[in-house]
Design a protein around this motif. Structure first.
Motif, mmCIF file in Angstrom:
data_model
loop_
_atom_site.group_PDB
_atom_site.id
_atom_site.type_symbol
_atom_site.label_atom_id
_atom_site.label_comp_id
_atom_site.label_asym_id
_atom_site.label_seq_id
_atom_site.Cartn_x
_atom_site.Cartn_y
_atom_site.Cartn_z
ATOM 1 N N LYS A 1 19.865 -10.837 -35.718
ATOM 2 C CA LYS A 1 21.261 -10.795 -35.276
ATOM 3 C C LYS A 1 22.057 -9.792 -36.091
ATOM 4 C CE LYS A 1 21.445 -15.589 -33.740
ATOM 5 N NZ LYS A 1 22.017 -16.917 -34.011
ATOM 6 N N SER A 2 21.791 -9.723 -37.413
ATOM 7 C CA SER A 2 22.533 -8.792 -38.273
ATOM 8 C C SER A 2 22.272 -7.340 -37.893
ATOM 9 C CB SER A 2 22.186 -9.026 -39.747
ATOM 10 O OG SER A 2 20.895 -8.511 -40.054
ATOM 11 N N LYS A 3 21.126 -7.081 -37.293
ATOM 12 C CA LYS A 3 20.783 -5.734 -36.834
ATOM 13 C C LYS A 3 21.279 -5.474 -35.409
ATOM 14 C CE LYS A 3 18.072 -4.105 -40.141
ATOM 15 N NZ LYS A 3 18.257 -2.794 -40.742
ATOM 16 N N GLY A 4 21.804 -6.515 -34.756
ATOM 17 C CA GLY A 4 22.251 -6.370 -33.375
ATOM 18 C C GLY A 4 21.147 -6.576 -32.365
ATOM 19 N N TRP A 5 20.025 -7.104 -32.826
ATOM 20 C CA TRP A 5 18.868 -7.266 -31.945
ATOM 21 C C TRP A 5 18.909 -8.564 -31.157
ATOM 22 C CZ3 TRP A 5 15.120 -5.773 -36.416
ATOM 23 C CH2 TRP A 5 15.281 -4.412 -36.708
ATOM 24 N N ASP A 6 19.983 -9.337 -31.319
ATOM 25 C CA ASP A 6 20.108 -10.536 -30.501
ATOM 26 C C ASP A 6 20.346 -10.177 -29.037
ATOM 27 O OD1 ASP A 6 22.596 -9.560 -31.353
ATOM 28 O OD2 ASP A 6 23.554 -11.524 -31.229
ATOM 29 N N CYS A 7 20.531 -8.900 -28.760
ATOM 30 C CA CYS A 7 20.639 -8.443 -27.372
ATOM 31 C C CYS A 7 19.342 -8.742 -26.611
ATOM 32 C CB CYS A 7 20.962 -6.957 -27.306
ATOM 33 S SG CYS A 7 19.725 -5.875 -28.073
ATOM 34 N N CYS A 8 18.246 -8.909 -27.344
ATOM 35 C CA CYS A 8 16.958 -9.213 -26.709
ATOM 36 C C CYS A 8 16.996 -10.516 -25.935
ATOM 37 C CB CYS A 8 15.851 -9.302 -27.757
ATOM 38 S SG CYS A 8 15.374 -7.729 -28.469
ATOM 39 N N TRP A 9 17.730 -11.485 -26.421
ATOM 40 C CA TRP A 9 17.757 -12.782 -25.760
ATOM 41 C C TRP A 9 19.136 -13.107 -25.198
ATOM 42 C CZ3 TRP A 9 16.803 -12.266 -31.052
ATOM 43 C CH2 TRP A 9 17.744 -12.791 -31.933
ATOM 44 N N ASP A 10 19.971 -12.080 -25.001
ATOM 45 C CA ASP A 10 21.289 -12.281 -24.395
ATOM 46 C C ASP A 10 21.118 -12.596 -22.917
ATOM 47 O OD1 ASP A 10 23.974 -11.996 -23.423
ATOM 48 O OD2 ASP A 10 24.420 -10.817 -25.219
#
Length: 144
Positions: free
Chosen positions: A119-128
């Protein structure tokens, strides 16, 4: 790609009449599935795969698989270019161990730490769940 041979069924339909040159001798090793997933030789493979773009074009009027099915199958690893090369890095192998259902139900802290990093890297877009925000299809499908 395990169902790729089913694509031969479209041979019965209208063809685009495109010609695809077979890949050069080093293509198979240089642009193997493993290398593509790991980003090895990506630039060279992008150039080599240009020849086969019509093989996997989603626009049926431009797709040449029916014209050149056997040659197109030789370029099958090229489809990974669309699924890789994004900004999201692959998750560490430990994520699968830390985030098992059992571990999450028991404590979940190790999984939380790993996912907080993502999430800190902005990779939570994977499971948005909002498809406009989801980045899996932006070259991140394998990493996500």
């Amino acid at each position: 790609l395990s169902y790729a041979p089913c694509g031969f069924l479209i041979i019965q339909d209208g063809a685009v009449n495109a010609e695809v040159e077979p890949p050069n001798a080093g293509f198979r090793q240089k642009c193997s599935y493993q290398n593509m997933l790991e980003g090895i030789n990506r630039g060279e493979c992008e150039e080599l795969c240009v020849e086969s773009q019509c093989c996997h074009d989603l626009d049926a009027t431009k797709n040449c698989f029916a014209d050149e099915p056997f040659t197109c199958l030789q370029y099958s690893s090229c489809v990974l270019l669309e699924w890789t090369g994004g900004l999201v890095e692959r998750a560490p192998d430990s994520l699968w161990k830390d985030c098992t259902v059992e571990n999450i139900m028991e404590d979940g802290s190790a999984c939380d730490v790993a996912c907080t990093f993502a999430k800190s890297k902005g990779w939570d877009c994977c499971w948005d769940v909002d498809l406009d925000q989801n980045c899996a299809i932006d070259g991140n499908l394998v990493a996500c």
